[in-house]
Design an enzyme around this catalytic site. Structure first.
Site, short mmCIF file in Angstrom:
data_model
loop_
_atom_site.label_atom_id
_atom_site.label_comp_id
_atom_site.label_asym_id
_atom_site.label_seq_id
_atom_site.Cartn_x
_atom_site.Cartn_y
_atom_site.Cartn_z
N GLY A 121 0.92 -1.13 0.13
CA GLY A 121 0.14 0.02 0.03
C GLY A 121 0.86 1.33 0.09
O GLY A 121 2.06 1.42 -0.22
N GLY A 131 2.81 4.54 1.75
CA GLY A 131 3.19 4.88 2.94
C GLY A 131 4.75 4.52 3.29
O GLY A 131 5.13 3.66 2.49
N GLY A 132 5.46 4.67 4.36
CA GLY A 132 6.45 4.59 4.59
C GLY A 132 6.82 2.98 4.65
O GLY A 132 7.81 2.62 4.36
N GLU A 176 -3.31 -2.50 -6.15
CA GLU A 176 -3.81 -1.33 -6.65
C GLU A 176 -2.98 -0.23 -6.86
O GLU A 176 -2.98 0.50 -7.87
CB GLU A 176 -4.62 -0.70 -5.25
CG GLU A 176 -5.21 0.51 -5.43
CD GLU A 176 -6.00 1.23 -4.39
OE1 GLU A 176 -6.88 0.78 -3.73
OE2 GLU A 176 -5.60 2.20 -4.05
N ILE A 185 -3.19 4.02 11.19
CA ILE A 185 -2.98 5.33 12.23
C ILE A 185 -3.15 4.92 13.50
O ILE A 185 -2.15 5.21 14.36
CB ILE A 185 -3.82 6.51 11.77
CG1 ILE A 185 -3.44 7.12 10.46
CG2 ILE A 185 -3.93 7.50 12.79
CD1 ILE A 185 -4.36 8.29 9.80
N GLY A 195 -7.97 1.45 -0.78
CA GLY A 195 -8.25 -0.12 -1.00
C GLY A 195 -7.88 -0.88 0.02
O GLY A 195 -7.99 -2.31 -0.08
N LYS A 239 4.09 17.98 18.66
CA LYS A 239 5.21 19.34 18.64
C LYS A 239 5.58 19.91 20.06
O LYS A 239 6.68 20.60 20.13
CB LYS A 239 4.84 20.49 17.73
CG LYS A 239 3.28 20.92 18.33
CD LYS A 239 3.07 22.07 17.21
CE LYS A 239 1.49 22.63 17.71
NZ LYS A 239 0.59 22.95 16.73
C1 LIG Z 1 -2.70 1.16 -2.19
C2 LIG Z 1 -3.27 -0.03 -2.25
O1 LIG Z 1 -2.81 -1.20 -2.93
S1 LIG Z 1 -4.36 -0.58 -1.03
C3 LIG Z 1 -4.56 0.02 0.24
C4 LIG Z 1 -3.64 1.12 0.83
N1 LIG Z 1 -4.29 2.31 1.30
C5 LIG Z 1 -4.54 2.39 2.68
O2 LIG Z 1 -4.41 1.53 3.45
C6 LIG Z 1 -5.37 3.56 3.15
C7 LIG Z 1 -5.00 4.16 4.54
N2 LIG Z 1 -3.51 4.16 4.85
C8 LIG Z 1 -2.84 5.40 4.49
O3 LIG Z 1 -3.15 6.15 3.76
C9 LIG Z 1 -1.24 5.32 4.87
O4 LIG Z 1 -0.62 3.93 4.97
C10 LIG Z 1 -1.22 6.03 6.20
C11 LIG Z 1 -1.63 7.65 5.98
C12 LIG Z 1 -1.94 5.43 7.32
C13 LIG Z 1 0.35 6.10 6.72
O5 LIG Z 1 0.90 6.61 5.55
P1 LIG Z 1 2.46 7.34 5.66
O6 LIG Z 1 3.15 8.04 4.47
O7 LIG Z 1 3.51 6.18 6.17
O8 LIG Z 1 2.18 8.38 6.70
P2 LIG Z 1 2.91 9.34 7.58
O9 LIG Z 1 3.66 8.72 8.92
O10 LIG Z 1 3.94 10.11 6.93
O11 LIG Z 1 1.74 10.16 8.26
C14 LIG Z 1 1.07 11.03 7.29
C15 LIG Z 1 0.12 12.05 8.14
O12 LIG Z 1 -0.40 11.59 8.87
C16 LIG Z 1 -0.21 11.99 10.23
N3 LIG Z 1 -0.43 10.74 11.37
C17 LIG Z 1 0.01 9.77 11.26
N4 LIG Z 1 -0.39 9.19 12.16
C18 LIG Z 1 -0.93 9.81 13.23
C19 LIG Z 1 -1.44 9.59 14.34
N5 LIG Z 1 -1.59 8.43 15.03
N6 LIG Z 1 -1.86 10.59 14.95
C20 LIG Z 1 -1.96 11.73 14.38
N7 LIG Z 1 -1.31 12.19 13.29
C21 LIG Z 1 -0.91 11.02 12.57
C22 LIG Z 1 1.31 12.66 10.31
O13 LIG Z 1 1.52 13.46 11.22
C23 LIG Z 1 1.34 13.14 8.76
O14 LIG Z 1 0.40 14.26 8.47
P3 LIG Z 1 1.23 15.42 7.99
O15 LIG Z 1 1.09 15.07 6.68
O16 LIG Z 1 0.28 16.78 8.13
O17 LIG Z 1 2.75 15.61 8.57
C1 LIG Z 2 -3.22 5.13 -4.18
C2 LIG Z 2 -3.30 4.77 -2.96
C3 LIG Z 2 -4.99 4.70 -2.57
C4 LIG Z 2 -5.32 3.80 -1.42
O1 LIG Z 2 -4.98 4.10 -0.40
O2 LIG Z 2 -5.89 3.03 -1.71
#
Ligand SMILES: CC(=O)SCCNC(=O)CCNC(=O)[C@H](O)C(C)(C)COP(=O)(O)OP(=O)(O)OC[C@H]1O[C@@H](n2cnc3c(N)ncnc32)[C@H](O)[C@@H]1OP(=O)(O)O
Ligand SMILES: CCCC(=O)O
Length: 445
Positions: free
Chosen positions: A218, A220-221, A243, A318, A341, A368
């Site tokens: 998916g 993210g990092g 996806e 999250i 997805g 912060k």
């Molecule tokens: C794509 C496929 O094939 S299918 C499905 C994939 N899609 C999903 O799973 C959808 C949901 N998941 C996601 O969108 C991502 O995995 C995330 C957002 C959960 C993590 O992605 P990452 O890029 O690793 O997130 P990152 O750690 O950089 O945090 C993103 C933001 O969320 C905030 N955040 C993350 N965790 C928390 C938390 N527990 N509380 C508050 N804020 C949070 C961060 O501060 C950051 O905000 P900013 O951009 O304003 O600085």
């Molecule tokens: C492009 C990634 C969208 C998602 O989180 O499913």
């Protein structure tokens, strides 16, 4: 040649093309890195003559002019199916709205008439000799959007790769209203680089991976860290059914890890629906016969995923509460991402023979002011959006290990989750679990 004459007849400037938009219209932009840059600029320039034009998009990868130039938000309302970091800023500032959806259903909102489209503006690759334009990076719900649209405007970009597709991967010049040309660079979104804690989390997932698995990574990092780890490992014959096509997969292809030869569907081909990445990744996709794009309604369909044995899905989240409910898209009422997805792949991976889904997150963060917050919480507070219900909770992963939740009682879940919480929060979580009636005296601590 007839198609070239038709092309010339339909070719106009972006300013001319956007004259098709009327006040009150709904407009769809092609999502992600297929952002229609020239058309967005031309539409924004009409801000003083238009009112109440609604735009839908997802994962904006460069500043959006209908947002940036309409400070009063009289002319345009920007709506997002899914969020990038830039979109989070727009949402935080009240300059955009979120539209909840699960990606496998997104196309059906258009085909069922639930999401009307007056004009679709999409970026495509240059026309071939038969009059076809490849959708390139974004297959997604493109076909359903175009089928619903009254007016179709193509932004032809010579940098857009031609990507082969299973179905619905191109449009013919005869179906188009206007064509504009734009030679600027495509948006890129190489993804957040993996941190040390992402790597620790990835290392906990790694023992669950095996040769011949079908892999979905998916956004993210953490998924990116997994990509690095697999690329450097002995794993072999990985299949790609995802996806999101990202640079993580490019790494795996370059390391010879992906062969797709053990897939039961689309054998020898990697399958994706939307690509967000680097210019190098786009070049890799150009006329690449090893890779197919397909609609989200296919790629994310659990009935399809189910047929891919040994499916491994790895996504980010999250926060999780002690009941196993997972929020992957909001922190309180702050919209951070979208369901995307996630639920589709968790559902499909569970249905596949030997399938497994992982949701990974850091165990805590410091705000912060230096105050630490556990990402495993006793219960969700008002406003947190549940992305994955507890009845579908998969393997949850932090830097402290893996908690498999399916089939567990509430007190077992509490115990398993507290075991992977940050040590500083474990006692607080035990007290909370006891107060909530989900802690047994005999639980381990
Ligand atoms: C794509 C496929 O094939 S299918 C499905 C994939 N899609 C999903 O799973 C959808 C949901 N998941 C996601 O969108 C991502 O995995 C995330 C957002 C959960 C993590 O992605 P990452 O890029 O690793 O997130 P990152 O750690 O950089 O945090 C993103 C933001 O969320 C905030 N955040 C993350 N965790 C928390 C938390 N527990 N509380 C508050 N804020 C949070 C961060 O501060 C950051 O905000 P900013 O951009 O304003 O600085
Ligand atoms: C492009 C990634 C969208 C998602 O989180 O499913």
């Amino acid at each position: 040649m007839k198609v070239y004459e038709e092309y010339k007849k339909k070719l106009c400037t972006p300013q001319e093309a956007v004259q098709a938009v009327k006040s009150g219209d709904w407009i769809d932009y092609s999502q992600g890195c297929s952002f229609p840059t020239a058309l967005d600029c031309a539409l924004a320039a009409r801000r003083d003559e238009l009112r109440d034009v609604k735009i839908r998009n997802a994962i904006s990868c460069r500043p959006v002019q209908v947002v940036e130039q309409d400070k009063e938000r009289q002319a345009f309302t920007y709506n997002l199916w899914h969020c990038s970091g830039l979109d989070r800023q727009y949402l935080d500032q009240g300059r955009a709205f979120h539209a909840p959806m699960a990606f496998r259903n997104c196309g059906s909102y258009y085909s069922r008439g639930l999401a009307p489209v007056n004009a679709a503006m999409i970026t495509v690759a240059p026309m071939d000799a038969r009059g076809n334009f490849s959708y390139g990076l974004t297959n997604c719900c493109q076909q359903e959007v175009l089928d619903a649209a009254e007016v179709i405007i193509l932004e032809v970009n010579p940098h857009m790769p031609v990507v082969y597709g299973m179905e619905n991967d191109h449009i013919h010049i005869s179906e188009v209203t206007h064509v504009v040309e734009y030679d600027g660079s495509l948006c890129t979104a190489p993804g957040r680089a993996a941190t040390e804690s992402d790597r620790q989390i990835a290392a906990h997932i790694f023992p669950y991976l095996y040769d011949g698995m079908n892999l979905q990574l998916g956004i993210g990092g953490i998924p990116n860290a997994l990509g690095e780890l697999i690329a450097a490992s002995d794993l072999q014959d990985v299949g790609m059914h995802t996806e999101l096509m990202s640079d993580g997969y490019l790494q795996l292809y370059k390391a010879g890890k992906i062969t797709n030869k053990r897939k039961r569907l689309q054998r020898h081909k990697g399958v994706f629906s939307i690509c967000l990445g680097s210019a190098e990744l786009y070049e890799f996709l150009h006329y690449n016969q090893d890779i197919l794009s397909a609609p989200m309604s296919y790629v994310n369909n659990p009935e399809v995923i189910r047929q891919l044995d040994n499916f491994v899905s790895i996504n980010g989240c999250i926060a999780v509460d002690l009941y196993g409910q997972v929020s992957s898209e909001s922190a309180g009422i702050r919209q951070i991402s979208g369901t995307g997805g996630q639920l589709d792949f968790i559902t499909g991976a569970y249905m596949a023979a030997e399938g497994k889904a992982f949701l990974a997150m850091r165990s805590m963060h410091a705000d912060k002011h230096g105050v630490k917050h556990s990402h495993i919480v006793p219960r969700f507070t008002a406003g947190d959006i549940i992305t994955t219900p507890r009845t579908q909770a998969p393997y949850l992963v932090t830097e402290y290990g893996v908690a498999q939740l399916a089939g567990l009682t509430t007190w077992q879940r509490a115990e398993a989750l507290i075991a992977i919480a940050h040590p500083e929060f474990r006692e607080m979580l035990i007290q909370a679990a006891a107060a909530q009636g989900i802690w047994r005296q005999s639980n381990k601590r």
